[in-house]
Design an enzyme around this catalytic site. Sequence first.
Site, PDB file in Angstrom:
ATOM      1  CG  ASN A 158      24.435  66.365  46.848  1.00  0.00           C
ATOM      2  OD1 ASN A 158      24.424  66.616  47.934  1.00  0.00           O
ATOM      3  ND2 ASN A 158      25.086  66.545  45.699  1.00  0.00           N
ATOM      4  CG  ASP A 235      19.635  69.287  44.264  1.00  0.00           C
ATOM      5  OD1 ASP A 235      19.656  69.883  42.972  1.00  0.00           O
ATOM      6  OD2 ASP A 235      19.725  68.332  45.213  1.00  0.00           O
ATOM      7  CD1 TRP A 236      19.470  65.224  43.551  1.00  0.00           C
ATOM      8  CD2 TRP A 236      18.733  63.479  42.835  1.00  0.00           C
ATOM      9  NE1 TRP A 236      20.585  64.591  42.289  1.00  0.00           N
ATOM     10  CE2 TRP A 236      19.281  63.492  42.670  1.00  0.00           C
ATOM     11  CE3 TRP A 236      17.066  62.520  43.144  1.00  0.00           C
ATOM     12  CZ2 TRP A 236      19.260  62.815  41.363  1.00  0.00           C
ATOM     13  CZ3 TRP A 236      17.193  62.057  42.089  1.00  0.00           C
ATOM     14  CH2 TRP A 236      18.554  62.107  40.648  1.00  0.00           C
ATOM     15  CD  GLU A 259      17.624  76.107  39.277  1.00  0.00           C
ATOM     16  OE1 GLU A 259      19.026  75.511  38.892  1.00  0.00           O
ATOM     17  OE2 GLU A 259      17.431  76.187  38.129  1.00  0.00           O
ATOM     18  CG  HIS A 403      21.066  74.135  42.194  1.00  0.00           C
ATOM     19  ND1 HIS A 403      20.078  73.984  41.724  1.00  0.00           N
ATOM     20  CD2 HIS A 403      21.771  73.857  43.467  1.00  0.00           C
ATOM     21  CE1 HIS A 403      20.236  72.604  42.026  1.00  0.00           C
ATOM     22  NE2 HIS A 403      20.379  72.205  43.207  1.00  0.00           N
TER      23      HIS A 403
END
Length: 419
Positions: A158, A235-236, A259, A403
């Site tokens: 995201n 991330d996701w 991350e 990130h």
Amino acid sequence: LAMHPQARPEQERIAMGIVKQVSIVTIGLLLAVVGGLYLSVRPAATSPFREELGYDKQFVDVLGSRMAYIETGDASTGKTKQERIAMGIVKQVSIVTIGLLLAVVGGLYLSVRPAATSPFREELGYDKQFVDVLGSRMAYIETGDASTGKTFVFLHGNPTSSYLWRNIIPHLEKHGRCIAPDLIGMGDSDKLEASEGEDLDERYSFHSQRRYLWAFLEKVEAVKEGSKVVLVIHDWGSALGFDWAAHHEDSVAGIAFMESVMPVGGHFQTKNIPFLTKLVFQSFKSAVGEFLVLKLNLFIELVLPHSIERRLSAKEMEAYREPFASAGEDRRPTLTWPREVPFDGEPADVYESIKNYEDWLTKSSAVPKLWVNAEPGAIMLGPIKEFARSLPNTQELVVSGLHFVQEDHPHQIGEAIAN
């Protein structure tokens, strides 16, 4: 950024200092207004030291014992007229104050940022392909040498898309087939229509995204006979990738992660989370979150550029902005993701999936792993870094960044995966 001021350019430090002062003044004014309104609507009292109770006590049997209580007032009104007026004014003042604060923060931020020129390729550089998955079209990039028996699968999170990997994929094309999908509702993949009465977030929940991803990987034959997958995840996308790997270990040749979503011990317990972080995530589950994300495009306009060391160019920002250019439900995936963070074990299905792959990772010695360790990082901090470092058969690459390290060190990351 507040945790790592050294990562912030001088102009941003000055701007954030001003924002801090404005925030303090704004909060002070808001408290003064709320306090003043409250005092102004309090009814006058004949005596602050009345000696008589002034009401008849009533009694009710509770679990075998009597409990006394006072009951009075007009049960039909809910709140007194003065209270309703006061709360209505407070609500309006709060909305205006938040709006002014956002305007000040946004204005200061935009006023101090210098123009940017990207040091990397701004164009995607690949033609998007499309495939029908569960009745919707999913977009993806496919390139590379399919004869090697190895498929690199790149999974974004995201609020990004396959565009995130544009400068890393070229390093791996000669080493295998490269596939980078746009998750459903993101990038150039279809937006999903909500069924009547359906929870709007359910369309893009973790398990809905999981269902589409698994079907996509089958449709494009990511795992062909005699071939294996190398997952490159963030991330996701890392949660989806780790989850898939935990259920398909025999098909996994390796994992490169950065991350990532990794709960450790009480990491998702609200009692262990800083108050401000807790407040932010609680706001995402409210009307305030809907306004910030669905109307103001918070994750694209603020979170993304602030989570990269360099400044994205206008072309790069436009590429990330384009899938979410229309306000409203088109931006729903970027709001659903933070609502899926399983604080205190809820949503339970998400928590169980993450806990399952966390347990699998501790036993995954047969799968070689590369951890791209962002310093200082944003979501992989403290004990999460120690957990990643302790995983069996794991090498570590340290890069500076917050990130979205793919935008700061794509060549270093690509070369490390290739090697």
